[in-house]
Scaffold this motif. Structure first.
Motif, PDB file in Angstrom:
ATOM      1  N   ILE A  57       2.011   5.047  -2.767  1.00  0.00           N
ATOM      2  CA  ILE A  57       1.889   6.384  -2.182  1.00  0.00           C
ATOM      3  C   ILE A  57       3.214   7.128  -2.307  1.00  0.00           C
ATOM      4  O   ILE A  57       3.246   8.314  -2.643  1.00  0.00           O
ATOM      5  CB  ILE A  57       1.421   6.302  -0.718  1.00  0.00           C
TER       6      ILE A  57
ATOM      7  N   ASN B 166      -3.014  10.695   5.493  1.00  0.00           N
ATOM      8  CA  ASN B 166      -2.660   9.640   6.446  1.00  0.00           C
ATOM      9  C   ASN B 166      -1.953  10.179   7.686  1.00  0.00           C
ATOM     10  O   ASN B 166      -1.933   9.538   8.717  1.00  0.00           O
ATOM     11  CB  ASN B 166      -1.774   8.589   5.777  1.00  0.00           C
TER      12      ASN B 166
ATOM     13  N   ARG C  66       0.818  -1.216   0.000  1.00  0.00           N
ATOM     14  CA  ARG C  66       0.000   0.000   0.000  1.00  0.00           C
ATOM     15  C   ARG C  66       0.849   1.263   0.000  1.00  0.00           C
ATOM     16  O   ARG C  66       0.479   2.265  -0.602  1.00  0.00           O
ATOM     17  CB  ARG C  66      -0.928   0.030   1.219  1.00  0.00           C
ATOM     18  N   LEU C  67       1.997   1.215   0.687  1.00  0.00           N
ATOM     19  CA  LEU C  67       2.820   2.415   0.816  1.00  0.00           C
ATOM     20  C   LEU C  67       3.685   2.694  -0.412  1.00  0.00           C
ATOM     21  O   LEU C  67       3.956   3.858  -0.726  1.00  0.00           O
ATOM     22  CB  LEU C  67       3.694   2.315   2.068  1.00  0.00           C
TER      23      LEU C  67
ATOM     24  N   ASN D  76       3.553   7.860  -6.212  1.00  0.00           N
ATOM     25  CA  ASN D  76       2.597   8.779  -6.839  1.00  0.00           C
ATOM     26  C   ASN D  76       2.200   9.965  -5.969  1.00  0.00           C
ATOM     27  O   ASN D  76       1.500  10.848  -6.437  1.00  0.00           O
ATOM     28  CB  ASN D  76       1.331   8.011  -7.230  1.00  0.00           C
ATOM     29  N   GLY D  77       2.586   9.952  -4.708  1.00  0.00           N
ATOM     30  CA  GLY D  77       2.178  11.003  -3.787  1.00  0.00           C
ATOM     31  C   GLY D  77       0.858  10.631  -3.125  1.00  0.00           C
ATOM     32  O   GLY D  77       0.182   9.689  -3.522  1.00  0.00           O
ATOM     33  N   GLY D  78       0.505  11.356  -2.114  1.00  0.00           N
ATOM     34  CA  GLY D  78      -0.743  11.077  -1.410  1.00  0.00           C
ATOM     35  C   GLY D  78      -0.848  11.948  -0.181  1.00  0.00           C
ATOM     36  O   GLY D  78       0.070  12.686   0.164  1.00  0.00           O
TER      37      GLY D  78
ATOM     38  N   ALA E 203       4.941  13.371  -5.233  1.00  0.00           N
ATOM     39  CA  ALA E 203       5.238  12.173  -6.032  1.00  0.00           C
ATOM     40  C   ALA E 203       6.746  12.032  -6.227  1.00  0.00           C
ATOM     41  O   ALA E 203       7.477  13.024  -6.269  1.00  0.00           O
ATOM     42  CB  ALA E 203       4.541  12.261  -7.377  1.00  0.00           C
TER      43      ALA E 203
END
Length: 118
Positions: free
Chosen positions: A74, A82, A70-71, A77-79, A90
């Protein structure tokens, strides 16, 4: 007889020394890679900067078997959302294998305090 004990102790220490040094060398290798890839612009091992401290990340996800998979996207691509209001930039220029190695290592870290933000 004492000479044998001394030789045995010397032999054990010569075998054990590289094993004991391995975690430190692995950490140094990962810290060097993180510097090379610009990760320390936003992160630190122990202190929350723009992004969370990596020891806090490792502690938060320690019991999550899906965290790695999951990480990685992220980081790539950035995110956001959380760890508060900050958005992770990204990192598309960082090779996938480098991201994987860094995230795997970060997930082994633990906070030195109970400062994990939920």
């Amino acid at each position: 007889m004492q000479r044998r004990h001394w030789l045995a102790a010397l032999g054990i220490s010569l075998i054990a020394a590289p094993l004991a040094a391995e975690p430190d060398s692995r950490q140094q290798e990962m810290v060097d890679l993180a510097w090379k890839r610009g990760c320390f612009n936003c992160h630190d091992l122990d202190t929350t900067l723009r992004g969370p401290a990596w020891r806090d990340v490792g502690e938060r996800y320690q019991d999550d078997p899906e965290a790695l998979e999951r990480l990685i996207p992220i980081v790539r691509n950035g995110g956001g959302g959380n760890w508060g209001d900050e958005f992770m930039t990204a990192n598309r220029r960082v090779p996938e294998e480098d991201i994987r190695q860094l995230v795997e290592w970060i997930l082994t870290l633990r906070s030195t305090e109970s400062s994990v933000q939920n």
